[in-house]
Motif scaffolding. Structure first.
Motif: not given
Length: 318
Positions: A29-30, A74-78, A99-102
């Protein structure tokens, strides 16, 4: 942080500004500090409990926003803190989203433009695709000063159409002209004869109708042979009953569509459309119009302005 809650379904007066704990991003998540949040007619319907899908109270209204990344799970790299992004955020200071929705926001695009962009332009572009709009054709846009209407004017011109825009006031028509409409019509006195005059009695090839009701009925009388009438919505309050004999005589089509159906039934096409639109936005080829900018604490006023049709294009909470 502060957030606006709908604690009772009904009018915008039921919105309440609350102090709540800042959200914490979990894995994947972001967390984003929002700088601008779009306000739409859909938000008015959701708060009133009149939208096709109802939400359980209390909830934070809103579905499109832009801001700056504060923190990642955690797990968000891009995605990294400091990135400018477009997110499905609501009426709050901060939001946590997957993060996929950003979506990264190009430096050439302001937060306000980004918050005013996604819902309107994705709807307009998909609708014009369904209408198979071709360069050189005549596009008639009703409710052209509204969010989805003004986006259709903007995209229609980019696609090479001759655009006729209808609206109810001179102020709204002036903005339609500013956004590229070739011809403008005050529809309060009717539009059929003016459309026929402008098209040498042929009519409009594609008619984009978010209004419905009487506007749909009159549109059927100025549609060109092989024309396509797009059913975008019913802001008039009355869904129209299509007279199939008119469709038959003109070899015409009435086409309904929703952007929600596209996301469910053809997500690959939705993703491709959004990528194309983001490219146009970054290059300045499309320009969302924002008529009202209000602070977050005035969310109820923003929704009231939208409900009373005083907003041209989009209202944004900043």
């Amino acid at each position: 942080m502060q957030a606006v809650f709908c604690e009772q379904l009904g009018g915008p007066e039921h919105l309440v500004l609350r102090e709540v704990a800042s959200p914490i991003p979990g894995p994947g998540e972001v967390k984003v500090a929002l700088r601008a949040r779009g306000v739409s007619y859909v938000d008015v319907l959701v708060v009133a409990g009149q939208y096709q899908t109802k939400r359980e109270v209390p909830f934070i209204p809103g579905s499109e926003a832009a801001g700056v990344v504060l923190e990642t799970g955690s797990g968000v790299e891009h995605i990294a803190p400091g990135d400018r992004v477009l997110v499905p955020g609501g009426f709050a200071d901060e939001v946590v989203v997957p993060a996929a929705q950003v979506t990264p926001l190009p430096a050439t695009v302001s937060f306000e433009a980004a918050a005013a962009f996604r819902a309107n332009y994705c709807t307009a572009y998909y609708g014009l695709q369904r209408g198979r709009l071709q360069a050189g054709e005549v596009l008639l846009v009703h409710g052209a000063a509204g969010g989805v209407g003004l986006a259709a004017v903007d995209v229609g011109k980019l696609l090479g159409a001759t655009v006729i825009a209808t609206a109810s006031t001179e102020e709204k028509l002036a903005v339609c002209k500013q956004m590229g409409a070739d011809h403008i019509i005050n529809y309060t006195q009717g539009f059929r004869e003016q459309v026929k005059d402008l098209t040498h009695d042929r009519g409009a090839d594609v008619i984009y109708d978010p209004v419905g009701g009487d506007v749909f009925d009159e549109s059927m009388r100025c549609i060109a042979p092989f024309g396509r009438l797009l059913i975008v919505g019913f802001t008039s309050g009355r869904p129209a009953l299509a007279k199939t004999n008119h469709l038959l005589i003109k070899d015409a089509e009435a086409i309904g569509f929703t952007i929600g159906a596209l996301s469910r039934l053809d997500p690959a096409r939705e993703k491709k459309n959004f990528s194309i639109l983001m490219g146009w936005l970054a290059a300045g080829r499309i320009t969302p119009y924002v008529s009202h900018r209000l602070p977050l604490a005035q969310a109820a006023e923003a929704l009231t302005l939208v409900r009373e049709r005083k907003v041209i294009g989009k209202a944004v909470l900043v």
